[in-house]
Design an enzyme around this catalytic site. Structure first.
Site, PDB file in Angstrom:
ATOM      1  N   CYS A  95       0.813  -1.221   0.000  1.00  0.00           N
ATOM      2  CA  CYS A  95       0.000   0.000   0.000  1.00  0.00           C
ATOM      3  C   CYS A  95       0.845   1.269   0.000  1.00  0.00           C
ATOM      4  CB  CYS A  95      -0.919   0.035   1.203  1.00  0.00           C
ATOM      5  SG  CYS A  95      -2.074  -1.318   1.209  1.00  0.00           S
ATOM      6  N   HIS A 347      -8.934   3.031  -2.843  1.00  0.00           N
ATOM      7  CA  HIS A 347      -7.548   2.777  -2.434  1.00  0.00           C
ATOM      8  C   HIS A 347      -6.903   1.767  -3.385  1.00  0.00           C
ATOM      9  CE1 HIS A 347      -4.034   1.692  -0.270  1.00  0.00           C
ATOM     10  NE2 HIS A 347      -4.553   0.873   0.618  1.00  0.00           N
ATOM     11  N   CYS A 378      -0.966   2.788   6.437  1.00  0.00           N
ATOM     12  CA  CYS A 378      -0.553   1.466   6.901  1.00  0.00           C
ATOM     13  C   CYS A 378      -0.210   0.595   5.698  1.00  0.00           C
ATOM     14  CB  CYS A 378      -1.639   0.821   7.759  1.00  0.00           C
ATOM     15  SG  CYS A 378      -3.183   0.547   6.887  1.00  0.00           S
TER      16      CYS A 378
END
Ligand code: COA
EC number: 2.3.1.16
Length: 402
Positions: A95, A347, A378
């Site tokens: 991510c 996302h 995160c």
């Protein structure tokens, strides 16, 4: 030893984000074409930048196969029409991929190796479902290095709820609803659109143009959120409503040294102050931004009270709430995610870090009373990443008045 060179974020753009899957706007669009489109859009907006002076291109993707393989930075640079003399490479920190593209190339600028660089990321979660083709070493489980839950992000979010009972499902749902409402308001006020590069798309009904984030659910309310299934655990707390949705999209940003700013007459939107990555237990990966932010603050010689704006990636509402609670910040503090976040916008894993920066940069323009801002997120397998930025528009008098 040479002095450290100042690193600035000159500009950033992104594609509108799409819902992953057959019904999503990018189902028939290649992942590399998304990031190429973003790079072309970025360069068109910055005509002062000579293409042959770009020193490197780093593009992140979590799944580096197929149309996200072949060392994306290089392929995307060639496809975007950059001269063949411009090198490029791929990055992966799941991510935080695009964030790591920025910190890696930013470090190269600080060292004096680069003057101009392009950093971004892409994830087409429709064409590359999370974890597809991964082959985790069996030792992870046989030697109990990580629990089985650690590989399922939704389960790690349930575990944060377990650990902090005060962070209830009701608080998660409310945070998610507010995210949807803030993004809807930001769209209405034209805050997000200026940094979107429209993408030509094809569907069964012919050609079209993607101009908006597709996953937004402005009608979200507490009643409907309360009825949603909790797919990661029976009678759990994490639902489709308080998680970021599976998303397709790409981002690209232009970084520069102070010398390049002068040479090409650029106007920086943000100055990089410090950054840090940190590890936590993989089973509660959502807590990662807490130690990474503490570390980045320490390196910058700042405290959390010095931060006037936060762009926190909303992988899951509970994960952002755990960060806010740790630092004693209210769930609906106006400094946090002013225009909503990943729950509403989406996302696309390795692309998201630069989306946070794009939004922080725009907010810096609107808030000369704010000197410092944070982008944090995160990362799967238990990590967090944070970059602290300074506002070049900061005005002491505006700060005194605020
Ligand atoms: C949570 C998750 C599994 C849900 O996937 P999904 O079931 O395909 O999601 P959908 O968009 O179809 O939503 C499921 C249902 O909830 C409903 N829903 C979703 N958001 C809603 C909202 N805000 N308000 C009301 N209903 C909502 C949908 O309408 C759908 O209803 P239906 O089944 O009646 O059609 C998926 O989004 C996910 O895995 N998210 C996390 C991604 C992730 O881990 N990223 C990395 C982070 S580290």
């Amino acid at each position: 030893m040479a002095e450290r060179t100042e690193v600035v974020f000159v500009d950033g753009v992104r594609t509108p984000f799409g819902r992953a899957g057959e019904k999503g706007q990018y189902w028939n669009t290649r992942a590399d074409d998304l990031v190429v489109k973003a790079i072309i859009g970025l360069l068109e907006r910055n005509p002062n930048v000579p293409k042959d002076r770009i020193d490197d291109v780093a593009i992140a993707a979590t799944t580096q196969q197929g149309d996200q393989g072949l060392t994306l930075g290089r392929t995307a640079a060639l496809l975007a029409g950059l001269p063949k003399s411009v090198p490029g490479f791929a990055i992966d920190r799941m991510c935080a991929g695009a964030m790591t593209s920025v910190t890696t190339l930013g470090s190269g600028i600080a060292f004096g190796a680069y003057d101009l660089a392009i950093a971004g990321g892409v994830e087409h979660m429709g064409r590359h479902p999370m974890g597809f083709g991964a082959d985790p070493n069996p030792r992870f489980l046989t030697e109990r290095l990580v629990g089985e839950d650690a590989l399922n992000m939704g389960s790690t979010a349930e575990r944060i709820h377990d650990r902090f009972p005060a962070l209830t499902k009701e608080r998660s749902d409310r945070f998610a609803m507010r995210s949807q409402q803030k993004t809807a308001a930001a769209y209405e006020n034209g805050k997000l659109q200026p940094d979107l590069v429209p993408v030509a798309i094809r569907s069964e009904s012919g050609w079209g143009l993607a101009t908006r984030d597709e996953g937004m659910r402005p009608e979200t309310n507490m009643e409907s959120l309360a009825t949603l299934r909790t797919p990661f655990r029976p009678h759990g707390r994490v639902s489709a409503g308080n998680s970021s949705p599976l998303t397709d999209g790409a981002t690209a940003s232009l970084l520069a040294s102070a010398d390049a700013v002068k040479e090409f007459g650029l106007t920086p939107k943000m100055r990089m102050v410090s950054f840090a990555f940190a590890g936590v237990e993989p089973e509660i990966m959502g807590l990662g931004p807490v130690p990474s932010t503490e570390k980045a603050l320490r390196k910058a010689g700042l405290s959390i009270d010095d931060i006037g704006l936060f762009e926190l990636n909303e992988a899951f509402a509970i994960q952002v709430l755990s960060f806010l609670d740790h630092f004693g910040i209210d769930d609906d503090d106006p400094r946090v995610n002013k225009w909503g976040g990943a729950i509403a916008i989406g996302h696309p894993l390795a692309a998201s870090g630069v989306r946070l920066m794009i939004q922080l940069a725009r907010q810096f323009e609107e808030h000369p009373e704010v000197r410092y801002g944070v982008t944090a997120m995160c990362v799967g397998l238990g990590q967090g990443g944070t970059v602290i930025w300074e506002n070049p528009n900061f005005d002491k008098r505006a700060a005194r008045k605020a």
